[in-house]
Write a protein that holds these residues in place. Structure first.
Motif, PDB file in Angstrom:
ATOM      1  N   ALA A 285      30.207  45.262  48.561  1.00  0.00           N
ATOM      2  CA  ALA A 285      29.922  46.481  48.931  1.00  0.00           C
ATOM      3  C   ALA A 285      30.012  46.359  50.509  1.00  0.00           C
ATOM      4  CB  ALA A 285      28.543  47.222  48.950  1.00  0.00           C
TER       5      ALA A 285
ATOM      6  N   ARG B 267      28.290  38.694  50.175  1.00  0.00           N
ATOM      7  CA  ARG B 267      27.508  37.520  50.348  1.00  0.00           C
ATOM      8  C   ARG B 267      26.606  37.496  51.412  1.00  0.00           C
ATOM      9  NH1 ARG B 267      33.235  34.759  49.396  1.00  0.00           N
ATOM     10  NH2 ARG B 267      33.850  36.524  50.090  1.00  0.00           N
TER      11      ARG B 267
ATOM     12  N   LEU C   4      24.211  38.492  47.643  1.00  0.00           N
ATOM     13  CA  LEU C   4      24.597  38.199  46.539  1.00  0.00           C
ATOM     14  C   LEU C   4      25.833  37.639  46.372  1.00  0.00           C
ATOM     15  CD1 LEU C   4      23.854  40.552  43.209  1.00  0.00           C
ATOM     16  CD2 LEU C   4      25.865  38.796  43.364  1.00  0.00           C
TER      17      LEU C   4
ATOM     18  N   ASN D  90      32.517  45.198  41.357  1.00  0.00           N
ATOM     19  CA  ASN D  90      33.532  45.350  42.337  1.00  0.00           C
ATOM     20  C   ASN D  90      34.084  44.279  42.922  1.00  0.00           C
ATOM     21  OD1 ASN D  90      35.114  47.114  44.023  1.00  0.00           O
ATOM     22  ND2 ASN D  90      33.785  45.998  45.505  1.00  0.00           N
TER      23      ASN D  90
ATOM     24  N   ILE E 184      38.701  39.090  44.765  1.00  0.00           N
ATOM     25  CA  ILE E 184      39.600  38.460  45.768  1.00  0.00           C
ATOM     26  C   ILE E 184      40.984  38.490  45.082  1.00  0.00           C
ATOM     27  CG2 ILE E 184      37.741  36.979  46.974  1.00  0.00           C
ATOM     28  CD1 ILE E 184      38.769  34.598  45.430  1.00  0.00           C
TER      29      ILE E 184
ATOM     30  N   THR F 129      35.640  34.263  40.909  1.00  0.00           N
ATOM     31  CA  THR F 129      35.062  35.442  41.432  1.00  0.00           C
ATOM     32  C   THR F 129      35.406  36.614  40.362  1.00  0.00           C
ATOM     33  OG1 THR F 129      35.521  34.521  43.608  1.00  0.00           O
ATOM     34  CG2 THR F 129      35.224  36.782  43.603  1.00  0.00           C
TER      35      THR F 129
ATOM     36  N   ILE G 288      35.475  46.874  37.897  1.00  0.00           N
ATOM     37  CA  ILE G 288      36.879  47.372  38.663  1.00  0.00           C
ATOM     38  C   ILE G 288      37.748  46.493  38.218  1.00  0.00           C
ATOM     39  CG2 ILE G 288      37.624  47.806  40.881  1.00  0.00           C
ATOM     40  CD1 ILE G 288      35.277  49.901  40.221  1.00  0.00           C
ATOM     41  N   GLY G 289      38.638  46.945  37.535  1.00  0.00           N
ATOM     42  CA  GLY G 289      39.834  46.080  37.163  1.00  0.00           C
ATOM     43  C   GLY G 289      40.984  46.410  38.013  1.00  0.00           C
ATOM     44  N   SER G 290      42.083  46.755  37.639  1.00  0.00           N
ATOM     45  CA  SER G 290      43.230  47.068  38.383  1.00  0.00           C
ATOM     46  C   SER G 290      44.387  47.451  37.366  1.00  0.00           C
ATOM     47  CB  SER G 290      43.606  45.780  39.181  1.00  0.00           C
ATOM     48  OG  SER G 290      44.973  45.777  39.908  1.00  0.00           O
TER      49      SER G 290
ATOM     50  N   THR H 132      42.769  49.524  51.627  1.00  0.00           N
ATOM     51  CA  THR H 132      41.674  48.743  52.113  1.00  0.00           C
ATOM     52  C   THR H 132      42.060  47.334  52.558  1.00  0.00           C
ATOM     53  OG1 THR H 132      41.350  47.268  50.161  1.00  0.00           O
ATOM     54  CG2 THR H 132      40.311  49.299  50.054  1.00  0.00           C
ATOM     55  N   PRO H 133      41.155  46.687  53.423  1.00  0.00           N
ATOM     56  CA  PRO H 133      41.597  45.176  53.849  1.00  0.00           C
ATOM     57  C   PRO H 133      42.221  44.210  52.907  1.00  0.00           C
ATOM     58  CG  PRO H 133      39.365  45.755  54.594  1.00  0.00           C
ATOM     59  CD  PRO H 133      39.617  46.881  53.616  1.00  0.00           C
TER      60      PRO H 133
ATOM     61  N   HIS I  65      49.913  49.392  50.478  1.00  0.00           N
ATOM     62  CA  HIS I  65      48.424  49.882  50.815  1.00  0.00           C
ATOM     63  C   HIS I  65      48.236  50.566  52.058  1.00  0.00           C
ATOM     64  CE1 HIS I  65      46.427  46.816  48.181  1.00  0.00           C
ATOM     65  NE2 HIS I  65      47.696  46.076  48.228  1.00  0.00           N
TER      66      HIS I  65
HETATM   67  N1  LIG Z   1      42.762  47.565  47.214  1.00  0.00           N
HETATM   68  C1  LIG Z   1      43.273  47.641  46.208  1.00  0.00           C
HETATM   69  O1  LIG Z   1      44.571  48.016  46.296  1.00  0.00           O
HETATM   70  C2  LIG Z   1      43.020  47.545  44.973  1.00  0.00           C
HETATM   71  C3  LIG Z   1      43.699  47.686  43.763  1.00  0.00           C
HETATM   72  C4  LIG Z   1      43.204  47.405  42.494  1.00  0.00           C
HETATM   73  C5  LIG Z   1      42.044  46.728  42.458  1.00  0.00           C
HETATM   74  N2  LIG Z   1      41.252  46.391  43.392  1.00  0.00           N
HETATM   75  C6  LIG Z   1      40.093  45.872  43.112  1.00  0.00           C
HETATM   76  O2  LIG Z   1      38.947  46.285  44.076  1.00  0.00           O
HETATM   77  C7  LIG Z   1      37.894  45.590  44.127  1.00  0.00           C
HETATM   78  C8  LIG Z   1      37.506  45.669  45.641  1.00  0.00           C
HETATM   79  O3  LIG Z   1      38.532  45.622  46.328  1.00  0.00           O
HETATM   80  P1  LIG Z   1      38.748  46.080  47.831  1.00  0.00           P
HETATM   81  O4  LIG Z   1      40.280  46.820  48.075  1.00  0.00           O
HETATM   82  O5  LIG Z   1      37.666  46.809  48.293  1.00  0.00           O
HETATM   83  O6  LIG Z   1      38.780  44.821  48.678  1.00  0.00           O
HETATM   84  P2  LIG Z   1      37.882  44.235  50.010  1.00  0.00           P
HETATM   85  O7  LIG Z   1      37.761  45.259  51.096  1.00  0.00           O
HETATM   86  O8  LIG Z   1      38.707  42.963  50.454  1.00  0.00           O
HETATM   87  O9  LIG Z   1      36.642  43.931  49.540  1.00  0.00           O
HETATM   88  C9  LIG Z   1      36.212  42.958  48.583  1.00  0.00           C
HETATM   89  C10 LIG Z   1      34.663  42.661  48.466  1.00  0.00           C
HETATM   90  O10 LIG Z   1      34.417  41.979  47.599  1.00  0.00           O
HETATM   91  C11 LIG Z   1      33.248  40.757  48.144  1.00  0.00           C
HETATM   92  N3  LIG Z   1      33.257  39.593  47.574  1.00  0.00           N
HETATM   93  C12 LIG Z   1      34.396  38.576  47.654  1.00  0.00           C
HETATM   94  N4  LIG Z   1      34.015  37.550  46.945  1.00  0.00           N
HETATM   95  C13 LIG Z   1      32.763  37.684  46.664  1.00  0.00           C
HETATM   96  C14 LIG Z   1      31.542  36.961  45.940  1.00  0.00           C
HETATM   97  N5  LIG Z   1      31.909  35.548  45.557  1.00  0.00           N
HETATM   98  N6  LIG Z   1      30.453  37.474  45.920  1.00  0.00           N
HETATM   99  C15 LIG Z   1      30.104  38.466  46.199  1.00  0.00           C
HETATM  100  N7  LIG Z   1      30.937  39.667  46.847  1.00  0.00           N
HETATM  101  C16 LIG Z   1      32.412  39.144  47.292  1.00  0.00           C
HETATM  102  C17 LIG Z   1      33.588  41.041  49.748  1.00  0.00           C
HETATM  103  O11 LIG Z   1      32.133  40.786  50.333  1.00  0.00           O
HETATM  104  P3  LIG Z   1      32.012  39.652  51.295  1.00  0.00           P
HETATM  105  O12 LIG Z   1      33.298  38.692  51.619  1.00  0.00           O
HETATM  106  O13 LIG Z   1      31.409  40.289  52.542  1.00  0.00           O
HETATM  107  O14 LIG Z   1      30.927  38.943  50.503  1.00  0.00           O
HETATM  108  C18 LIG Z   1      33.794  42.540  49.817  1.00  0.00           C
HETATM  109  O15 LIG Z   1      32.947  43.417  50.037  1.00  0.00           O
HETATM  110  C19 LIG Z   1      38.344  44.283  43.783  1.00  0.00           C
HETATM  111  O16 LIG Z   1      37.667  43.819  42.464  1.00  0.00           O
HETATM  112  C20 LIG Z   1      39.998  44.335  43.715  1.00  0.00           C
HETATM  113  O17 LIG Z   1      40.439  43.244  42.913  1.00  0.00           O
HETATM  114  C21 LIG Z   1      41.686  46.823  44.527  1.00  0.00           C
END
Ligand SMILES: NC(=O)c1ccc[n+]([C@@H]2O[C@H](COP(=O)([O-])OP(=O)(O)OC[C@H]3O[C@@H](n4cnc5c(N)ncnc54)[C@H](OP(=O)(O)O)[C@@H]3O)[C@@H](O)[C@H]2O)c1
Length: 284
Positions: free
Chosen positions: A10, A34, A55, A83, A86, A106, A133-135, A183-184, A218
């Motif tokens: 989150a 984390r 967490l 959610n 990586i 992860t 949250i898949g993809s 997102t990042p 993106h």
């Molecule tokens: N953005 C897209 O285009 C997209 C498309 C399809 C699916 N998704 C899915 O959506 C989800 C979120 O993606 P996002 O785009 O929001 O990415 P993001 O901005 O990079 O956020 C990823 C989050 O995951 C957390 N994280 C990573 N490793 C972790 C661990 N070992 N334990 C706990 N938290 C962990 C990070 O928190 P910390 O590093 O602060 O712990 C961060 O809050 C992912 O599952 C991704 O595969 C994203």
């Protein structure tokens, strides 16, 4: 009466938007990352309904600690939003086995750990919702995305199985499948590909073309709030769907995989990514 949910990952992107959206909809949200320090700003926006939790989904002791803190407040979780994720990008033959493991630790084992940890309390309560949250990549895999896409394929399979296991206990399992979301995450994927481009890199030209296509995806994509709305639907619908795809473009993309032969999908993919130019150049 409020209901409690736990959102992993989150501190950024989709998880952050989801925590905020659910708090505004009246849920008590345990927002996890984390480092809980990264969640202070988010907590401030939640009107007292967002509670930061440290967490790491890859660490079972950290999961147990986070859940015992939540349960110590007398809470039983109604919802878990898995959610945290990586993306490890690169040609299959060049990724190290440690990188493959990191991807699965992860996105797959972390998610499984989370489900296993909350299920006893959900079964005890006779109700609960797990939203994974898949993809779109969990159905249709781009080149240089084998580690990430296969991890999300795993999420699809285990979610189907889990849904059928726990539905008789009053627990519903849904996969939300985002397409490109702003997102990042996209930037991190771009950086991950950098080392495969350049002199002596066997897939350099292909990766460079793919990167150029991916770079456009993106920043112009919808905001993470569209995913947050789908999560809210999965949490609140009387009969939630097994899957929600967002945004609508993602539904069209998934239809390709569902209705066309793989050879045709390969050609469409090549054209969309611009990799047909590489093939033409290579074949003279
Ligand atoms: N953005 C897209 O285009 C997209 C498309 C399809 C699916 N998704 C899915 O959506 C989800 C979120 O993606 P996002 O785009 O929001 O990415 P993001 O901005 O990079 O956020 C990823 C989050 O995951 C957390 N994280 C990573 N490793 C972790 C661990 N070992 N334990 C706990 N938290 C962990 C990070 O928190 P910390 O590093 O602060 O712990 C961060 O809050 C992912 O599952 C991704 O595969 C994203």
């Amino acid at each position: 009466m409020y209901q409690s949910v736990l959102v992993t990952g989150a501190s950024s992107g989709i998880g952050e938007a989801t925590a905020l959206h659910l708090a505004h909809k009246g849920f008590r949200v345990y927002a996890a990352a984390r480092s809980a320090d990264k969640l202070k700003g988010l907590a401030g926006l939640g009107g007292g309904s967002i509670h930061p939790v440290s967490l790491d989904v890859t660490d079972e002791a950290s999961i147990a600690q986070a859940l015992s803190e939540i349960n110590a407040k007398g809470e039983t979780l109604f919802g878990l939003i898995n959610n945290a994720g990586i993306s490890v990008m690169g040609p299959l033959e060049q990724l190290t086995s440690d990188e493959w493991r990191r991807q699965y630790e992860t996105n797959v084992f972390g998610l499984v750990n989370m489900c296993a940890a909350v299920l006893p309390q959900m079964r005890g309560a006779g109700r609960g919702r797990i939203i994974n949250i898949g993809s779109v990549a969990g159905r249709i895999a781009a080149p240089f995305q084998g580690a990430y896409a296969s991890s999300k394929h795993a999420v699809e399979g285990l979610s189907d199985s889990l849904r059928r296991e726990v539905e008789p206990h009053g627990i519903k399992v849904t996969v939300v499948r985002p397409g490109f979301i702003n997102t990042p995450f996209g930037h991190q994927e771009q950086e991950g590909l950098d080392r495969f481009v350049g002199e002596g890199q066997p897939y350099s030209d292909q990766v460079q073309i793919f990167k150029s296509w991916h770079a456009k995806g993106h920043p112009t994509a919808p905001p993470p709030s569209v995913v947050a709305e789908a999560v809210h639907k999965a949490l609140t619908a009387e009969r939630p769907h097994a899957r929600y795809a967002v945004p609508n473009e993602a539904i069209g993309f998934l239809a390709l995989r569902n209705f066309l032969p793989a050879g045709i999908v390969d050609k469409i993919f090549e054209r969309v990514n611009g990799l047909d130019a590489f093939r033409k150049r290579k074949n003279g």
